[in-house]
Motif scaffolding. Structure first.
Motif, PDB file in Angstrom:
ATOM      1  N   ILE A 152       0.820  -1.222   0.000  1.00 30.58           N
ATOM      2  CA  ILE A 152       0.000   0.000   0.000  1.00 30.58           C
ATOM      3  C   ILE A 152       0.851   1.268   0.000  1.00 30.58           C
ATOM      4  N   ASP A 153       2.059   1.175   0.572  1.00 30.44           N
ATOM      5  CA  ASP A 153       2.910   2.378   0.540  1.00 30.44           C
ATOM      6  C   ASP A 153       3.282   2.732  -0.893  1.00 30.44           C
ATOM      7  N   GLU A 154       3.514   1.690  -1.688  1.00 27.39           N
ATOM      8  CA  GLU A 154       3.841   1.946  -3.096  1.00 27.39           C
ATOM      9  C   GLU A 154       2.664   2.645  -3.799  1.00 27.39           C
ATOM     10  N   ILE A 155       1.434   2.230  -3.444  1.00 22.16           N
ATOM     11  CA  ILE A 155       0.257   2.861  -4.069  1.00 22.16           C
ATOM     12  C   ILE A 155       0.168   4.334  -3.633  1.00 22.16           C
ATOM     13  N   TYR A 156       0.339   4.560  -2.323  1.00 25.61           N
ATOM     14  CA  TYR A 156       0.280   5.951  -1.832  1.00 25.61           C
ATOM     15  C   TYR A 156       1.348   6.813  -2.524  1.00 25.61           C
ATOM     16  N   ASN A 157       2.546   6.228  -2.700  1.00 29.43           N
ATOM     17  CA  ASN A 157       3.626   6.985  -3.353  1.00 29.43           C
ATOM     18  C   ASN A 157       3.254   7.346  -4.787  1.00 29.43           C
ATOM     19  N   GLU A 158       2.667   6.373  -5.487  1.00 29.43           N
ATOM     20  CA  GLU A 158       2.303   6.601  -6.883  1.00 29.43           C
ATOM     21  C   GLU A 158       1.223   7.688  -6.978  1.00 29.43           C
ATOM     22  N   VAL A 159       0.228   7.595  -6.079  1.00 30.18           N
ATOM     23  CA  VAL A 159      -0.857   8.588  -6.107  1.00 30.18           C
ATOM     24  C   VAL A 159      -0.290   9.982  -5.807  1.00 30.18           C
ATOM     25  N   GLU A 160       0.654  10.048  -4.864  1.00 30.76           N
ATOM     26  CA  GLU A 160       1.249  11.332  -4.513  1.00 30.76           C
ATOM     27  C   GLU A 160       1.970  11.939  -5.722  1.00 30.76           C
ATOM     28  N   LYS A 161       2.704  11.062  -6.440  1.00 31.11           N
ATOM     29  CA  LYS A 161       3.414  11.549  -7.644  1.00 31.11           C
ATOM     30  C   LYS A 161       2.414  12.112  -8.658  1.00 31.11           C
ATOM     31  N   LEU A 162       1.302  11.354  -8.841  1.00 29.87           N
ATOM     32  CA  LEU A 162       0.294  11.790  -9.816  1.00 29.87           C
ATOM     33  C   LEU A 162      -0.387  13.080  -9.365  1.00 29.87           C
ATOM     34  N   ARG A 163      -0.572  13.208  -8.053  1.00 29.44           N
ATOM     35  CA  ARG A 163      -1.181  14.450  -7.527  1.00 29.44           C
ATOM     36  C   ARG A 163      -0.291  15.647  -7.814  1.00 29.44           C
ATOM     37  N   GLN A 164       1.032  15.427  -7.609  1.00 27.39           N
ATOM     38  CA  GLN A 164       1.990  16.514  -7.884  1.00 27.39           C
ATOM     39  C   GLN A 164       1.884  16.931  -9.355  1.00 27.39           C
ATOM     40  N   LYS A 165       1.665  15.927 -10.204  1.00 26.26           N
ATOM     41  CA  LYS A 165       1.662  16.193 -11.641  1.00 26.26           C
ATOM     42  C   LYS A 165       0.332  16.804 -12.107  1.00 26.26           C
ATOM     43  N   TYR A 166      -0.800  16.269 -11.598  1.00 23.14           N
ATOM     44  CA  TYR A 166      -2.101  16.664 -12.153  1.00 23.14           C
ATOM     45  C   TYR A 166      -2.980  17.461 -11.188  1.00 23.14           C
ATOM     46  N   GLY A 167      -2.449  17.795 -10.052  1.00 24.18           N
ATOM     47  CA  GLY A 167      -3.224  18.615  -9.111  1.00 24.18           C
ATOM     48  C   GLY A 167      -4.525  17.942  -8.726  1.00 24.18           C
TER      49      GLY A 167
END
Ligand SMILES: C[S@@+](CC[C@H](N)C(=O)[O-])C[C@H]1O[C@@H](n2cnc3c(N)ncnc32)[C@H](O)[C@@H]1O
Length: 570
Positions: free
Chosen positions: A203-218
């Motif tokens: 799940i940490d990997e999922i949270y990390n991926e979502v965070e990256k996408l949030r940084q990119k797409y707001g």
């Protein structure tokens, strides 16, 4: 209740009581890191090591994991898997006597295990639990032993660990073994509403991926959700996040999957719910809404927990957020290829040092589920030190301060495999990669103390052995009198060593008034009695001799016990 009989049973049934209390001696040549961490690696026969630990750890261990020899008959491994090591052979001959010659390999194994399990059971806390790895060779025997020692009512599960399939088996490829699991008191766990949970892997990997996408797409959550689904597709099935790929949508609250909104089992309530945009009544689930009252449904809608379709023609869903269900129950079947643990140990040493080590990632999950931050985990068949490695790793993951106590019989293994492995994982090490380059693996931190078994506390005549310290004798006396260890923070800087159930225990030993002669305080005299810390109640005073009158002892509620004859030694 069915009981198990074997040759030699009578000889070993009470044997744990006859084992002398021995001292432990540090050998810091093999210790590593923080010596005050409380972690111990003890080299020696666990029967003696466990007995030595009893006065300090009875009722204090939260989790025991052991992986005893499976008794496969294999004698060529680094350890003997046929209960035939010279130490055990000698021990069996001494204890079971001439009968020992006729023992089958199963009798021997049972003779070896029984007194050790008897001792182990004394270490568990009321909420403690024991896990024991075993395979078909001794599963049935072990199960009956455990029923006998821990009680059938305390059996929790027989876990199955599925390793890799061997295609060269003649009949059936047996690719699993077992982990038997017993509680000290299942009733205690039940009354305290204990729940064991581990954190879902990946799940940490999922949270990390979502965070990256949030940084990119707001706040473009459609785009984030779509790219998250692409990311899942890019993972291999072995990736720990892959099993959670249904958590594919993201909103400002978090990652979720669209869950079923119907009443479990059907026949739920029906009421009209309006689509938030079209304002038309939405299609209702066949089984009725999962919320008994319309008001509850409205509340959930206000909280943003209901996911509507584009229009009223789609049945809505309920959002199931990942952060609401991070805990996962322990499964009774574990799938983990055994070769990966072997490979990791090989790369840690850059050679094969130990056959069939267990997997530190699997043990970590067990410890994560059943222990808390400061708990102690005991492994009395330590082998390459997998359980201790898991404890260090888990502490690093959740900033815990769990402690381990590991015991290994073979000196060569204890020094060159167990201690060395722990040293490397604590300090960090380098792994040779396939292209020949070296990759640094960061250390987990922490430390441990290496000890070996020293002389018994008492000599063959029952005298306290030279060199025994006040603290060592105090721990022994308090435990043998009360059945519980002294508190960990006992300062032991006065003869009043501790109190238990309304009685105070005193020890006059090695001189309390400065010198070690009779006048210095090893003998209870009026002068010594005046100098003792006061206690208004029953007092038990251990000393070399007593010179105070029987009347005064009675008046002051004192029972005098003479060292060494009145010290219990078993
Ligand atoms: C099956 S191996 C344990 C492997 C371990 N779980 C690991 O992952 O490396 C059993 C170990 O118990 C040790 N052993 C056997 N009899 C023992 C005893 N009486 N006291 C302490 N250790 C013992 C053996 O030397 C061997 O290293």
């Amino acid at each position: 209740m069915p009981t198990l009989n074997w040759i030699g049973k009578e000889a070993v049934e009470k044997h744990h009581l006859e084992i002398p209390y021995r001292l432990l001696e540090y050998d810091d040549t093999y210790s590593t890191g923080d010596l005050e961490s409380g972690n111990l690696l003890i080299q020696g026969d666990n029967l003696h090591a466990l007995k030595a630990l009893l006065p300090y750890y009875t009722g204090k261990i939260k989790c025991i994991y052991i992986d005893p020899p499976y008794n496969t008959g294999e004698e060529k491994w680094r350890y003997n898997d046929n209960v035939n090591s010279p130490e055990i052979k000698k021990w069996l001959n001494e204890i079971v006597g001439r009968e020992g010659d006729d023992l089958t390999r199963h009798d021997k194994w049972l003779c070896m295990m029984y007194p050790r399990l008897q001792l182990l059971s004394k270490f568990l806390r009321r909420d403690g639990v024991i896990f024991i790895s075993i395979d078909d060779n001794e599963y049935a025997n072990l199960k009956l032993l455990l029923d006998n020692i821990f009680g059938t009512q305390n059996m929790l599960a027989s876990l199955i660990w599925e390793g890799a399939l061997k295609n060269d088996s003649k009949f059936i490829s047996v690719s699993h073994d077992y982990i038997l699991c017993y509680a000290k008191s299942k009733e205690h766990l039940r009354v305290n509403k204990t729940k064991w949970r581990t954190r879902k892997e990946g799940i940490d990997e999922i949270y990390n991926e979502v965070e990256k996408l949030r940084q990119k797409y707001g706040e473009d959550y459609d785009q984030i959700s779509s790219e998250l689904q692409d990311w899942y597709k890019s993972l291999s099935k072995n990736h720990s996040a892959w099993q959670h790929r249904h958590y594919k949508m993201v909103d400002k609250v978090g990652v979720f999957f669209p869950g079923d909104i119907s009443w479990p089992g059907g026949n739920g309530p029906n009421y009209e719910v309006l689509h938030p945009i079209s304002k038309q009544p939405v299609k209702q689930p066949k089984g009725g809404w999962r919320y008994a009252k319309y008001e509850t449904m409205l509340d959930e809608m206000k909280k943003g927990k209901i996911l509507f379709g584009e229009d009223e023609n789609k049945v809505p869903n309920v959002k199931r957020y990942l952060h609401e269900t991070e805990g996962q129950v322990l499964p009774s079947v574990i799938y983990k290829d055994r070769r990966s643990a072997m490979q990791r140990l090989r790369s840690l040493f850059d050679s094969d040092v130990f056959e069939n080590p267990k997997d530190e990632e699997v043990l970590l999950k067990l410890f994560e589920a059943v222990t808390n931050n400061n708990d102690i985990i005991l492994d009395s068949f330590a082998g390459s030190g997998t359980s201790a490695h898991s404890v260090l790793k888990l502490n690093q993951l959740d900033e815990g301060e769990r402690k381990f106590i590991s015991i290994e019989l073979e000196e060569d293994i204890a020094k060159n495999v167990t201690a060395e492995r722990l040293k490397r994982v604590i300090n960090g090490y380098e792994v040779k990669k396939q292209n020949g380059t070296l990759e640094k693996v960061e250390g987990l931190g922490g430390g441990f103390r290496y000890c070996k078994l020293a002389e018994p506390l008492f000599d063959q005549f029952g005298n306290v052995r030279d060199g025994v310290t006040f603290k060592q004798l105090a721990y022994h006396i308090f435990f043998s009198e009360t059945g519980v260890p002294l508190k960990e923070n006992s300062r032991l800087n006065t003869p009043l060593i501790g109190k238990y159930k309304g009685k105070a225990y005193y020890l006059l030993f090695n001189g309390i008034l400065g010198d070690k002669t009779v006048n210095g305080g090893n003998v209870l005299t009026s002068k010594v009695l005046e100098a003792l810390p006061k206690y208004n109640g029953e007092k038990i005073i251990f000393g070399m001799a007593n010179r105070v009158s029987a009347n005064r002892l009675k008046k002051e509620q004192i029972t005098f016990k003479q060292i060494p004859v009145e010290i219990k030694t078993s």
